[in-house]
Enzyme design. Sequence first.
Site, mmCIF file in Angstrom:
data_model
loop_
_atom_site.group_PDB
_atom_site.id
_atom_site.type_symbol
_atom_site.label_atom_id
_atom_site.label_comp_id
_atom_site.label_asym_id
_atom_site.label_seq_id
_atom_site.Cartn_x
_atom_site.Cartn_y
_atom_site.Cartn_z
ATOM 1 C CB THR A 1 -15.403 -25.465 32.827
ATOM 2 O OG1 THR A 1 -16.660 -25.896 33.322
ATOM 3 C CG2 THR A 1 -15.150 -24.034 33.282
ATOM 4 N N GLY A 2 -13.891 -23.889 30.416
ATOM 5 C CA GLY A 2 -12.578 -23.356 30.058
ATOM 6 C C GLY A 2 -12.560 -22.690 28.699
ATOM 7 C CB THR B 1 -10.283 -25.503 24.741
ATOM 8 O OG1 THR B 1 -8.929 -25.090 24.945
ATOM 9 C CG2 THR B 1 -10.355 -26.302 23.445
ATOM 10 C CG ASP C 1 -13.940 -30.254 30.382
ATOM 11 O OD1 ASP C 1 -13.629 -29.111 29.996
ATOM 12 O OD2 ASP C 1 -14.086 -30.542 31.582
ATOM 13 N N GLY C 2 -11.864 -29.739 28.048
ATOM 14 C CA GLY C 2 -10.436 -29.556 27.851
ATOM 15 C C GLY C 2 -9.634 -30.208 28.969
ATOM 16 C CG ASP D 1 -5.540 -27.474 33.533
ATOM 17 O OD1 ASP D 1 -5.810 -26.454 32.869
ATOM 18 O OD2 ASP D 1 -6.211 -27.836 34.512
ATOM 19 N N GLY E 1 -8.686 -28.709 36.320
ATOM 20 C CA GLY E 1 -9.008 -27.878 37.473
ATOM 21 C C GLY E 1 -8.432 -26.489 37.419
ATOM 22 N N GLY F 1 -9.530 -24.080 35.886
ATOM 23 C CA GLY F 1 -10.652 -23.158 35.994
ATOM 24 C C GLY F 1 -11.476 -23.346 37.247
ATOM 25 C CD GLU G 1 -13.714 -29.118 34.617
ATOM 26 O OE1 GLU G 1 -13.646 -28.047 33.983
ATOM 27 O OE2 GLU G 1 -12.723 -29.676 35.110
#
Length: 220
Positions: free
Chosen positions: A28-29, A31, A81-82, A84, A95, A97, A103
């Site tokens: 999610t996100g 990227t 996934d991306g 932070d 997290g 998002g 995730e």
Amino acid sequence: MTRDELKAWVGRAALSYVQPDSVVGVGTGSTVNHFIDALAGMKDRIAGAVSSSVASTVRLQAHGIRVLEASQVESLPVYIDGADEIDPRGCMIKGGGAALTREKIVADLADRFVCIVDDSKQVDVLGRYPLPIEVIPMAAAQLQRRFARAFSGDARLRGGVVTDNGNCILDVHGLRIDDPLAMETEVNQWPGVVTVGIFARHRAAICLMGHDDGVRTLTY
């Protein structure tokens, strides 16, 4: 080069880790959105995707990519996934998002976690970015006090946010996470915590990191 261009670059680079005829785990996100857009170009060569959020599911389906429930697969070759933040061991904070629980569920199904980020996410020690925690709403105030006592952390309720699971998010400021696995293990035991946004047990195996001079591949 802009951050958005770097994200698009690593999103396209992640396609090389997608196995033909397989089901791919999709995070999610912003990227990951670039990865999903790139994945659309090979949608006829994959069996589908397992998504970690409603938002990603909507985007995948808009591209005509089949989305399966996590309960429909026993394992995934890869989860993309991306993050932070990501440290030199491949441990991450996730997290931002508010999709951290799903995730982590999808990451647990995968044989390999491929993290896609731009170089602004690279840190020596986790904690510069506030640590997200998905919590049961009735426990939020209690957990805010506990973070202050246990880690001198300033846990703030993320206003106006309800997760896909119907819970709330606390963002914990002022942390220095020298031992991500130990903190993840401890906080996960606190009553009211659904998921802590430290990914140490499910750390990245590979990171595709966008720099102005290209995509660098880091392995852990």
